[in-house]
Design an enzyme around this catalytic site. Sequence first.
Site, short mmCIF file in Angstrom:
data_model
loop_
_atom_site.label_atom_id
_atom_site.label_comp_id
_atom_site.label_asym_id
_atom_site.label_seq_id
_atom_site.Cartn_x
_atom_site.Cartn_y
_atom_site.Cartn_z
N ASP A 1 0.84 -1.21 0.00
CA ASP A 1 0.00 0.00 0.00
C ASP A 1 0.87 1.25 0.00
O ASP A 1 0.35 2.36 -0.10
CB ASP A 1 -0.92 0.00 1.23
CG ASP A 1 -1.87 1.18 1.22
OD1 ASP A 1 -2.57 1.35 0.19
OD2 ASP A 1 -1.90 1.95 2.19
N HIS B 1 -1.60 3.91 -1.27
CA HIS B 1 -1.66 4.43 0.11
C HIS B 1 -3.11 4.69 0.52
O HIS B 1 -3.44 5.76 1.04
CB HIS B 1 -0.82 5.71 0.24
CG HIS B 1 -0.24 5.89 1.62
ND1 HIS B 1 1.04 6.32 1.86
CD2 HIS B 1 -0.79 5.70 2.85
CE1 HIS B 1 1.25 6.40 3.17
NE2 HIS B 1 0.16 6.03 3.79
C1 COI Z 1 -0.57 8.28 8.14
O1 COI Z 1 -1.55 8.51 8.84
O2 COI Z 1 0.58 8.60 8.50
C2 COI Z 1 -0.76 7.66 6.84
O3 COI Z 1 0.04 6.88 6.43
C3 COI Z 1 -1.88 8.15 6.00
C4 COI Z 1 -1.32 8.99 4.90
C5 COI Z 1 -2.20 9.14 3.73
C6 COI Z 1 -0.75 10.27 5.34
#
Ligand code: COI
Length: 331
Positions: free
Chosen positions: A259, A296
Site C-alpha cells: 500500500d 496508500h
Molecule cells: C498516516 O496517517 O501517517 C498515513 O500513512 C496516511 C497517509 C495518507 C498520510
Amino acid sequence: MKIISYSIRDDEMPALKAWKSQHPDVEVQVESENLTPETASKAQGADAAVTFQQAPYTKEVLEELQKLGVNKLSLRNVGIDNIDLPVAEKLGFQITNVPVYSPNAIAEHAAWLMGRLLRRVPEYDAKIKQRDLRWAPEIGREMRMQTVGVIGTGHIGRVLINILQGFGAKVVCYDIFQNPEIKAADLYVDSLDELYQQSDIITLHVPSVKENIHMINADSIAKMKDSVIIINVARGDLIDTDDLLKALDNGQVAAAGLDVYEKEVGIFNKDWAGQPVPDANLEDLFRRQNVIVTPHTAFYTETAVENMVQKSFDASLQLIKGETPDTLVKY
Ligand code: COI
C-alpha cells in the site's frame, strides 16, 4: 481564534463542517493546496495550522511559518517522518498528530491484501478478462495454514493479530517495545531472524525511523522462507524495492501486497491515466500478477477520515488555548 488548514480534500469537508458547527468561535481557513514554502504565507493571521502528510515540511517551510508567528502544527495523520523535527524543535514548534484514527482501517487492508494474494485473485482477475475460466495452476493457500509474522505490535499490529487469529492463522510477533497483552499471549519471538525463519507471510507495522529503513532487503529476504508473502501498509522505505523485485523474479518472494512505495510522494493520489507513472520500479510492480499495489489507501475509510479531521482540529484548538493535547509530539 483562527486555524488555517492545508491539503483539505472534498471528502474531508463533511467532518470539517461538523467540527466548525461545534466551534462557531473558531475561524477556519480552508486551503486545498499543500503546505509548501510558497503557500506558507497564507497562514498570515492564523494562530495555528492543520496539515496533512502530503509534502516534506522542511526547514524552509517551518521558517516561513515561524516568521508569521505560526508555530503550532497539527497533522491529520499519524506519520511525522516528513517533518524536519530537529529544526521544528529549534524553532519552538508544537506539533500534534493523530496516532489512532482507525487502526482497523489499516489492519483490515493488510488482511485483504493477504487474502487476495493467498487466493490468487489478481491472476484470476487477469484470466477472467481473457475469458479463461480454468482453475489450474493458481491453487490457493488457506489462511489457517499460514504462520504470519507481524512486525510491530502497536494499535494496527494488534488489531491485525485479532483478525488473523479469527481466521485461524498462527501469529508470531516482533517489536522492540513489547505490548503486555501480546507478551502474556506468548506471541513474541526473540529476534527478527526468528520471525523471518518461521513466517509464511510477513507484514510490516513499524514507523520509518532510520533503524528500519530498508529493513526488508536482500539480506533479510535470504533469511525468510522460500515463497514468503510480504505485506507493507506502513511506510514505503521499509523495503528496498530493487531487492524485492529481484526476490520476486527468482521466486524467493512469492507475492507482495504494497500500500506504500518508497518513492510514492508526487506519484500516489494523482491521475496518470493514459501514461506510465514516472518510476520504472513502480511500473514493474504494477505489471506483476503476484503483486498488488494500492496507492496508500489503507487509511482511506469514512471512519478514519472523520476521526482524522475531528482529532486534529481538537488538538489544534487545545494548542491555541495553551493546553497540552495528549497527541503532542515529544522531541
Ligand atoms: C498516516 O496517517 O501517517 C498515513 O500513512 C496516511 C497517509 C495518507 C498520510
